[in-house]
Scaffold this active site. Structure first.
Site, PDB file in Angstrom:
ATOM      1  N   ARG A 229      36.952  33.189  41.860  1.00 36.32           N
ATOM      2  CA  ARG A 229      37.302  31.976  41.301  1.00 36.32           C
ATOM      3  C   ARG A 229      37.084  31.020  42.510  1.00 36.32           C
ATOM      4  O   ARG A 229      37.828  31.318  43.420  1.00 36.32           O
ATOM      5  CB  ARG A 229      38.613  32.127  40.779  1.00 36.32           C
ATOM      6  N   ASP A 253      29.539  31.560  43.835  1.00 33.10           N
ATOM      7  CA  ASP A 253      29.089  31.285  42.452  1.00 33.10           C
ATOM      8  C   ASP A 253      30.152  30.737  41.807  1.00 33.10           C
ATOM      9  O   ASP A 253      30.068  30.391  40.643  1.00 33.10           O
ATOM     10  CB  ASP A 253      28.856  32.877  42.081  1.00 33.10           C
ATOM     11  N   GLU A 258      34.826  23.544  39.355  1.00 27.47           N
ATOM     12  CA  GLU A 258      33.445  23.638  38.560  1.00 27.47           C
ATOM     13  C   GLU A 258      33.529  23.129  37.175  1.00 27.47           C
ATOM     14  O   GLU A 258      32.378  23.006  36.612  1.00 27.47           O
ATOM     15  CB  GLU A 258      33.233  25.158  38.563  1.00 27.47           C
ATOM     16  N   HIS A 290      28.355  29.895  38.619  1.00 28.87           N
ATOM     17  CA  HIS A 290      28.975  31.008  37.861  1.00 28.87           C
ATOM     18  C   HIS A 290      28.125  31.900  36.918  1.00 28.87           C
ATOM     19  O   HIS A 290      28.263  31.837  35.619  1.00 28.87           O
ATOM     20  CB  HIS A 290      30.044  30.329  37.199  1.00 28.87           C
TER      21      HIS A 290
HETATM   22  P1  NAI Z   1      40.056  43.959  38.615  1.00 25.34           P
HETATM   23  O1  NAI Z   1      41.247  43.648  37.833  1.00 25.34           O
HETATM   24  O2  NAI Z   1      39.458  45.236  38.220  1.00 25.34           O
HETATM   25  O3  NAI Z   1      40.301  44.033  40.268  1.00 25.34           O
HETATM   26  C1  NAI Z   1      41.104  42.835  40.859  1.00 25.34           C
HETATM   27  C2  NAI Z   1      41.796  43.571  42.321  1.00 25.34           C
HETATM   28  O4  NAI Z   1      42.317  42.520  42.977  1.00 25.34           O
HETATM   29  C3  NAI Z   1      42.846  44.552  41.604  1.00 25.34           C
HETATM   30  O5  NAI Z   1      42.574  45.712  42.396  1.00 25.34           O
HETATM   31  C4  NAI Z   1      44.366  43.716  42.212  1.00 25.34           C
HETATM   32  O6  NAI Z   1      45.113  44.827  42.792  1.00 25.34           O
HETATM   33  C5  NAI Z   1      43.540  43.091  43.248  1.00 25.34           C
HETATM   34  N1  NAI Z   1      44.474  41.981  43.747  1.00 25.34           N
HETATM   35  C6  NAI Z   1      45.516  41.220  42.960  1.00 25.34           C
HETATM   36  N2  NAI Z   1      46.074  40.429  43.600  1.00 25.34           N
HETATM   37  C7  NAI Z   1      45.363  40.588  45.139  1.00 25.34           C
HETATM   38  C8  NAI Z   1      45.818  39.628  46.356  1.00 25.34           C
HETATM   39  N3  NAI Z   1      46.781  38.937  46.341  1.00 25.34           N
HETATM   40  N4  NAI Z   1      44.928  40.130  47.365  1.00 25.34           N
HETATM   41  C9  NAI Z   1      43.957  40.891  47.285  1.00 25.34           C
HETATM   42  N5  NAI Z   1      43.783  41.643  46.069  1.00 25.34           N
HETATM   43  C10 NAI Z   1      44.409  41.408  44.974  1.00 25.34           C
HETATM   44  O7  NAI Z   1      38.956  42.818  38.476  1.00 25.34           O
HETATM   45  P2  NAI Z   1      37.424  42.916  38.507  1.00 25.34           P
HETATM   46  O8  NAI Z   1      36.897  43.026  37.459  1.00 25.34           O
HETATM   47  O9  NAI Z   1      37.137  43.529  40.086  1.00 25.34           O
HETATM   48  O10 NAI Z   1      37.096  41.277  38.838  1.00 25.34           O
HETATM   49  C11 NAI Z   1      37.637  40.582  39.996  1.00 25.34           C
HETATM   50  C12 NAI Z   1      37.510  38.947  39.808  1.00 25.34           C
HETATM   51  O11 NAI Z   1      36.133  38.735  39.527  1.00 25.34           O
HETATM   52  C13 NAI Z   1      38.061  38.331  38.447  1.00 25.34           C
HETATM   53  O12 NAI Z   1      39.592  38.281  38.664  1.00 25.34           O
HETATM   54  C14 NAI Z   1      37.298  37.358  38.127  1.00 25.34           C
HETATM   55  O13 NAI Z   1      37.846  36.058  38.437  1.00 25.34           O
HETATM   56  C15 NAI Z   1      36.079  37.730  38.858  1.00 25.34           C
HETATM   57  N6  NAI Z   1      34.843  37.486  38.037  1.00 25.34           N
HETATM   58  C16 NAI Z   1      33.698  36.705  38.303  1.00 25.34           C
HETATM   59  C17 NAI Z   1      32.656  36.663  37.418  1.00 25.34           C
HETATM   60  C18 NAI Z   1      31.567  35.715  37.728  1.00 25.34           C
HETATM   61  O14 NAI Z   1      30.381  35.698  36.863  1.00 25.34           O
HETATM   62  N7  NAI Z   1      31.361  35.199  38.784  1.00 25.34           N
HETATM   63  C19 NAI Z   1      32.468  37.677  36.249  1.00 25.34           C
HETATM   64  C20 NAI Z   1      33.844  38.596  36.128  1.00 25.34           C
HETATM   65  C21 NAI Z   1      34.586  38.483  37.201  1.00 25.34           C
END
Ligand code: NAI
Length: 346
Positions: A229, A253, A258, A290
């Site tokens: 994000r 991305d 955005e 994105h």
């Molecule tokens: P997920 O929920 O599987 O993993 C997120 C991880 O971040 C978790 O392990 C969590 O413990 C950790 N986390 C929470 N607070 C944190 C902090 N303060 N410092 C470090 N780590 C922390 O989510 P996933 O599926 O891996 O997605 C990650 C991010 O990717 C999403 O939140 C979303 O914003 C972004 N995303 C972007 C897309 C795109 O098209 N550019 C598409 C899908 C997701």
């Protein structure tokens, strides 16, 4: 037939929803979901929304008033939804995972392109400029990648980096138990990494996790990759660090502001956002709109899970992918989302 108002619709969304939908009357709108567009959902039981829709308390109240019962997010992140305001009024569901590979592979594509200056080489050779001056990169082999967030996407990115022979260190306040990931603190990530890739959600704790102070602690020439994000990075501070050459490159991305720009063709207009204009003008910044999720596999999974989420809601079943303010707040039993057997509210 239950009507679904589908906001911010693009041809690639329609393709998969039309292919897989059999039960709902889907009305597609190109408009984003905002307070002013809520009235388009009159007569609809549910709305389907995406990452840059403005699902504020006012939007939720307006949807509630016209009888919308469900907001189906066709994405994983939900930082644009006021989940607290929705509690007790409108249920919210999302697609927690549709292809972590799509996003992790895009992150690596940004890194490879930036590092080996492929975006510049492509433009040069199209103009029959076959000079190599200014195009040298570094071997990724043996370099240290710092991964912030080791959820589904972060873990796939880690295994891709390992495939390149990179040394990976990671930070996550909730480390994966019994994994072979080398966890460390954020400061060590900043100090030791040649590449830092962000894979954590946007929360109050992670907003501007990369700010001027963080950049100052990094290796000179570090490459920053952000597919999560935009507001994880203080973009003005990133620009300063790019200018001072502390940061060697940024593959983005996502961008803090955005929502006013991404997913639109603005090629004929003057961009009234100096920070965005400056970012785009830098040869060592690679910006994509994105699009990390944009693979056929991910689009198919998004449509399939969203339609399943709708079925669960309208069949009165438990909502497997419900987002709820109470679950997030920690005020109910740990891991509420995984252990509960009922909806958060009806
Ligand atoms: P997920 O929920 O599987 O993993 C997120 C991880 O971040 C978790 O392990 C969590 O413990 C950790 N986390 C929470 N607070 C944190 C902090 N303060 N410092 C470090 N780590 C922390 O989510 P996933 O599926 O891996 O997605 C990650 C991010 O990717 C999403 O939140 C979303 O914003 C972004 N995303 C972007 C897309 C795109 O098209 N550019 C598409 C899908 C997701």
């Amino acid at each position: 037939m239950i009507k679904l108002a589908f906001f911010d619709a693009k041809p690639y969304d329609k393709k998969w929803f039309d292919k897989l939908n059999t039960k709902y009357e889907i009305v597609y709108f190109e408009n984003k979901l905002t307070l002013t567009t809520t009235q388009l959902a009159k007569g609809c039981g549910a709305v389907c929304a995406f990452v840059n829709d403005e699902i504020t308390a006012a939007t939720i109240d307006a949807l509630h008033e016209i009888g919308v019962k469900l907001i189906a997010m066709r994405c994983a992140g939900y930082n644009n939804v006021d989940v607290e305001s929705a509690y007790g009024k409108i249920n919210i569901v999302r697609v927690p995972a549709y292809s972590p590979h799509a996003i992790a592979e895009h992150a690596m594509a940004l890194l490879l392109t930036l590092n080996r200056k492929l975006h510049r080489a492509y433009n040069r050779t199209r103009d029959f400029n076959f000079s190599l001056v200014g195009l040298s990169g570094m071997d990724l082999y043996g370099k240290t990648a710092g991964v912030v967030g080791t959820g589904q996407i972060g873990r796939v990115f880690i295994s891709i980096c390992r495939g390149f022979g990179m040394n990976v260190i990671a930070y996550d306040p909730y480390p994966v138990k019994d994994s072979d990931i080398t966890y460390t603190d954020l400061n060590t990530i900043f100090k030791e990494s040649h590449i830092i890739s962000l894979h954590c959600p946007l929360t109050d704790q992670t907003k501007h996790i990369l700010d001027a102070e963080a950049f100052s602690r990094m290796r000179t020439g570090v490459i920053i990759i952000n597919t999560s994000r935009g507001a994880l990075i203080d973009t003005a501070a990133l620009l300063d660090s790019l200018s001072s050459e502390k940061v060697g490159g940024a593959g983005l991305d996502v961008y803090e502001e955005e929502s006013d720009f991404f997913y639109q063709d603005l090629s004929g207009t003057i961009i009234k956002d100096d920070i965005l204009a400056l970012l785009v003008s830098r040869p060592n910044v690679l910006l994509t709109s994105h699009q990390a999720f944009l693979t056929e596999e991910a689009l198919a999974n998004i449509a399939e899970t969203t339609l399943k989420n709708l079925d669960e809601f309208f069949n009165n079943d438990m909502l497997v992918n419900e987002i709820c303010y109470l679950c997030d707040s920690g005020k109910v039993a740990d891991n509420c989302r995984r252990t509960r057997v009922e909806r958060c509210f009806k």
